[in-house]
Design an enzyme around this catalytic site. Structure first.
Site, PDB file in Angstrom:
ATOM      1  N   MET A 135       0.850  -1.192   0.000  1.00  0.00           N
ATOM      2  CA  MET A 135       0.000   0.000   0.000  1.00  0.00           C
ATOM      3  C   MET A 135       0.890   1.248   0.000  1.00  0.00           C
ATOM      4  O   MET A 135       0.439   2.337   0.346  1.00  0.00           O
ATOM      5  CB  MET A 135      -0.944  -0.011   1.202  1.00  0.00           C
ATOM      6  CG  MET A 135      -1.899  -1.201   1.156  1.00  0.00           C
ATOM      7  SD  MET A 135      -3.451  -0.928   2.027  1.00  0.00           S
ATOM      8  CE  MET A 135      -2.882  -0.681   3.686  1.00  0.00           C
TER       9      MET A 135
ATOM     10  N   LEU B  62       6.828   2.908   1.453  1.00  0.00           N
ATOM     11  CA  LEU B  62       7.652   1.711   1.655  1.00  0.00           C
ATOM     12  C   LEU B  62       8.649   1.871   2.794  1.00  0.00           C
ATOM     13  O   LEU B  62       9.218   2.942   2.992  1.00  0.00           O
ATOM     14  CB  LEU B  62       8.415   1.398   0.358  1.00  0.00           C
ATOM     15  CG  LEU B  62       7.561   1.169  -0.889  1.00  0.00           C
ATOM     16  CD1 LEU B  62       8.456   0.832  -2.084  1.00  0.00           C
ATOM     17  CD2 LEU B  62       6.529   0.075  -0.679  1.00  0.00           C
ATOM     18  N   HIS B  63       8.860   0.772   3.496  1.00  0.00           N
ATOM     19  CA  HIS B  63       9.898   0.700   4.523  1.00  0.00           C
ATOM     20  C   HIS B  63      10.752  -0.538   4.259  1.00  0.00           C
ATOM     21  O   HIS B  63      10.502  -1.291   3.295  1.00  0.00           O
ATOM     22  CB  HIS B  63       9.293   0.702   5.924  1.00  0.00           C
ATOM     23  CG  HIS B  63       8.242  -0.353   6.142  1.00  0.00           C
ATOM     24  ND1 HIS B  63       8.509  -1.699   6.092  1.00  0.00           N
ATOM     25  CD2 HIS B  63       6.908  -0.248   6.394  1.00  0.00           C
ATOM     26  CE1 HIS B  63       7.414  -2.379   6.324  1.00  0.00           C
ATOM     27  NE2 HIS B  63       6.418  -1.525   6.497  1.00  0.00           N
TER      28      HIS B  63
ATOM     29  N   HIS C 208       9.081  -3.886   3.376  1.00  0.00           N
ATOM     30  CA  HIS C 208       8.688  -4.052   1.962  1.00  0.00           C
ATOM     31  C   HIS C 208       9.908  -4.332   1.096  1.00  0.00           C
ATOM     32  O   HIS C 208       9.881  -5.180   0.204  1.00  0.00           O
ATOM     33  CB  HIS C 208       8.045  -2.764   1.419  1.00  0.00           C
ATOM     34  CG  HIS C 208       6.806  -2.321   2.114  1.00  0.00           C
ATOM     35  ND1 HIS C 208       6.731  -1.176   2.866  1.00  0.00           N
ATOM     36  CD2 HIS C 208       5.562  -2.868   2.151  1.00  0.00           C
ATOM     37  CE1 HIS C 208       5.514  -1.021   3.337  1.00  0.00           C
ATOM     38  NE2 HIS C 208       4.780  -2.040   2.928  1.00  0.00           N
TER      39      HIS C 208
ATOM     40  N   ASP D 242       2.290  -9.398   9.482  1.00  0.00           N
ATOM     41  CA  ASP D 242       0.848  -9.563   9.390  1.00  0.00           C
ATOM     42  C   ASP D 242       0.558 -11.066   9.370  1.00  0.00           C
ATOM     43  O   ASP D 242       0.198 -11.630   8.333  1.00  0.00           O
ATOM     44  CB  ASP D 242       0.318  -8.866   8.141  1.00  0.00           C
ATOM     45  CG  ASP D 242       0.550  -7.367   8.216  1.00  0.00           C
ATOM     46  OD1 ASP D 242      -0.054  -6.718   9.082  1.00  0.00           O
ATOM     47  OD2 ASP D 242       1.365  -6.852   7.438  1.00  0.00           O
TER      48      ASP D 242
ATOM     49  N   VAL E  29      10.443  -7.243  10.100  1.00  0.00           N
ATOM     50  CA  VAL E  29      11.615  -6.378  10.286  1.00  0.00           C
ATOM     51  C   VAL E  29      11.286  -5.353  11.375  1.00  0.00           C
ATOM     52  O   VAL E  29      10.194  -4.771  11.385  1.00  0.00           O
ATOM     53  CB  VAL E  29      12.000  -5.666   8.960  1.00  0.00           C
ATOM     54  CG1 VAL E  29      13.256  -4.814   9.158  1.00  0.00           C
ATOM     55  CG2 VAL E  29      12.231  -6.687   7.847  1.00  0.00           C
TER      56      VAL E  29
HETATM   57  O1  PAF Z   1      -0.055  -5.808   3.774  1.00  0.00           O
HETATM   58  C1  PAF Z   1      -0.493  -4.879   3.056  1.00  0.00           C
HETATM   59  O2  PAF Z   1       0.170  -3.869   2.814  1.00  0.00           O
HETATM   60  C2  PAF Z   1      -1.898  -4.987   2.482  1.00  0.00           C
HETATM   61  O3  PAF Z   1      -2.755  -5.597   3.370  1.00  0.00           O
HETATM   62  C3  PAF Z   1      -1.916  -5.692   1.104  1.00  0.00           C
HETATM   63  C4  PAF Z   1      -1.477  -7.143   1.212  1.00  0.00           C
HETATM   64  C5  PAF Z   1      -1.039  -4.949   0.121  1.00  0.00           C
HETATM   65  C6  PAF Z   1      -3.342  -5.700   0.543  1.00  0.00           C
HETATM   66  O4  PAF Z   1      -3.832  -4.407   0.375  1.00  0.00           O
END
Ligand code: PAF
Length: 288
Positions: A18, A21-22, A25, A138, A164
């Site tokens: 989304m 970025l960190h 990601h 997550d 992380v």
């Molecule tokens: O983990 C995330 O950033 C979001 O839940 C994802 C997987 C991109 C779905 O929108």
């Protein structure tokens, strides 16, 4: 998305994000770039997974920085779909992973997991990657996506990657920039989880004791839950071991944070996976 997919060849990896970025990601992107011929990443702030409009409105963004970072990590194609492209019509089709998605975050953020599962399904259908990378921070989201891929038969390998942490232990999240003066207080959650992981390493296996180690570290009223769960079903486990994860969520000022430690034990031994710790402040603070 069809056009982007047509440009990708060989084994294609996907990193859905989304944005803002960190290093979490970036670690997914780097891993995909190492393991796949081509890496696609998506940047789409999915309104379907926000149960609170204020949370969506303040979600941090810096597209130019994201594009530069992704490219530097080996992303070949950054896909930034508009709302129209994702869902030309308001969706009438929703993906709900019963049970797994309804507990924990599902209880505290009604509709959130269905929003995640629906948008990930849409991305997998539109981009057809061979491998898709998600962070273990997550943990419930990862369990939901793993199960939806099995149930719907997507020919994709779901790859869970290490959580992380910032230098002081806070789990990386784009929302951390919104913590402001609550940041010091928010460290209580990771501190509690680290204490529980230490207890596990010392031989403690009782869910009640491990959950209490987290709860005791967090100020009164901030805690949503601390629960030991089976990794694949997210049902409560009474004893740590096998494949369990101690998940926790708490609210600090305007930000709700989630964090976890994986507590795994088998005949080879036991290990608490606390994730990876950065050696310097996260790059998200460079954008403030
Ligand atoms: O983990 C995330 O950033 C979001 O839940 C994802 C997987 C991109 C779905 O929108």
């Amino acid at each position: 998305m069809a056009e982007a997919r047509a440009r990708a060849a060989g084994v294609v990896g996907l990193v859905p994000t989304m944005g803002f970025l960190h290093e979490g990601h970036l670690s997914l992107m780097e891993r995909s770039a190492t393991e796949c011929d081509q890496t696609m990443a998506t940047l789409y702030v999915n309104p379907l997974q926000f149960d609170d409009p204020a949370d969506l409105a303040r979600y941090p963004a810096d597209h130019d920085r994201d594009l530069a970072l992704a490219e530097a990590c080996g992303v070949d194609l950054m896909v930034v779909p508009g709302a129209e492209e994702m869902f030309p019509n308001p969706p009438l089709t929703w993906v709900t992973v019963e049970g797994i998605g309804e507990r924990l975050e599902g209880e505290y953020r009604p509709g959130h997991m269905t929003g995640v599962a629906t948008v990930v399904t849409r991305l997998l259908a539109g981009l057809q990657p061979h491998r898709a990378y998600f962070g273990r921070k997550d943990a419930q989201q990862l369990a939901v996506i793993t199960r939806l891929v099995q149930d719907l038969g997507f020919p994709v390998d779901v790859v869970g990657c290490p959580l992380v942490r910032e230098v002081d232990g806070l789990a990386l999240s784009s929302r951390n920039v919104l913590l402001g003066e609550c940041r010091a207080e928010a460290l209580a959650l990771s501190r509690g989880l680290m204490r529980a992981a230490d207890r596990f390493d010392q031989g403690e296996r009782s869910a009640t004791v491990l959950e209490a180690a987290v709860r005791d570290a967090v100020p009164d009223g901030a805690m949503d839950y601390a629960r030991l769960c089976e990794v694949s079903t997210m049902t409560r486990a009474t004893v740590a071991g096998g494949e369990t994860v101690l998940v926790a969520a708490a609210r600090f000022g305007p930000v709700r944070i989630i964090d976890n430690v994986f507590l795994v034990a088998d005949h080879h031994g036991a290990s608490a996976d606390r994730g990876i710790r950065l050696g310097r402040p996260s790059l998200i603070y460079g954008s403030e």
